[in-house]
Enzyme design. Structure first.
Site, PDB file in Angstrom:
ATOM      1  N   HIS A  42      68.544  26.183  50.122  1.00 17.53           N
ATOM      2  CA  HIS A  42      68.209  27.643  49.682  1.00 17.53           C
ATOM      3  C   HIS A  42      68.701  28.646  50.699  1.00 17.53           C
ATOM      4  CE1 HIS A  42      64.629  27.469  51.409  1.00 17.53           C
ATOM      5  NE2 HIS A  42      64.823  28.508  51.832  1.00 17.53           N
ATOM      6  N   HIS A 127      71.380  31.425  56.563  1.00 22.83           N
ATOM      7  CA  HIS A 127      71.621  29.638  56.836  1.00 22.83           C
ATOM      8  C   HIS A 127      70.810  28.685  55.784  1.00 22.83           C
ATOM      9  CE1 HIS A 127      67.793  30.351  58.552  1.00 22.83           C
ATOM     10  NE2 HIS A 127      67.377  29.134  58.250  1.00 22.83           N
TER      11      HIS A 127
END
Length: 192
Positions: A42, A127
């Site tokens: 995620h 990220h």
């Protein structure tokens, strides 16, 4: 018993096959203590920490009222890390900081602040964490010949925002509590 922990994020299941290959290649170079389960890949928009049901319900109401951007495409990659280049404490996939992603981040911060959380002081660095808590080895990104797999970039559609509950010690450990689907170009979108 303490309140469960939560965060607001974007699921990246479309990228799971690519990122799983990155993890497999990374294991040939480094041993981390924690490897992200592919179901848990995620992008974090806002880490919330512990919260009562009342506080979470208030946040869900505010999130539901937000004017969110339409679904959008971003670029995942190349690989990167946090910490020392030869042995980063976190190995990750970089995520393009598209204007729509920045807008989602700002809206998550705004909704969380309106629900009683402090605003994040660190700069937003989108990220996807692949591994963390480095144990031993040398990062393939510090080699003179970086393996091509870690230089790859690929597109992904971001089409929903999710509130996750964290279940430490479980695999996968992130449970979807509430999801808002971003409108597609044809104007459709929903919540659940």
């Amino acid at each position: 018993m303490s309140d469960p922990h939560y965060f607001i994020g974007l699921k990246t299941e479309q990228a799971a096959d690519h990122l799983l290959l990155w993890q497999q290649e990374l294991r040939e170079h480094m041993q981390y203590k924690v490897w992200t389960n592919p179901s848990d890949f995620h992008v974090t928009l806002k880490f919330l920490g512990p919260a009562s049901d009342e506080k979470i319900n208030k946040l869900i109401t505010i999130l539901h009222q937000q004017e969110l951007p339409d679904a959008f495409s971003i670029t995942i990659g190349p690989a990167g890390g946090f910490g020392h280049p030869q042995s980063p404490r976190v190995f990750l996939a970089e995520v393009e900081k598209a204007p729509q992603l920045e807008k989602l981040y700002q809206q998550a911060e705004k909704a969380a602040a309106a629900s009683g959380w402090d605003r994040e002081r660190r700069k937003f660095h989108p990220h996807i964490t692949l591994a963390k808590k480095q144990a031993e080895g040398q990062s393939p990104l510090s080699l003179s010949n970086v393996p091509p797999v870690f230089q790859q970039k690929f597109p992904m559609i971001m089409d929903h925002v999710t509130l996750f509950r964290i279940h430490p010690g479980e695999h996968p450990k992130y449970q979807e509590v509430f999801t808002i689907e971003l409108k597609s170009r044809d104007g459709n979108g929903s919540t659940n």
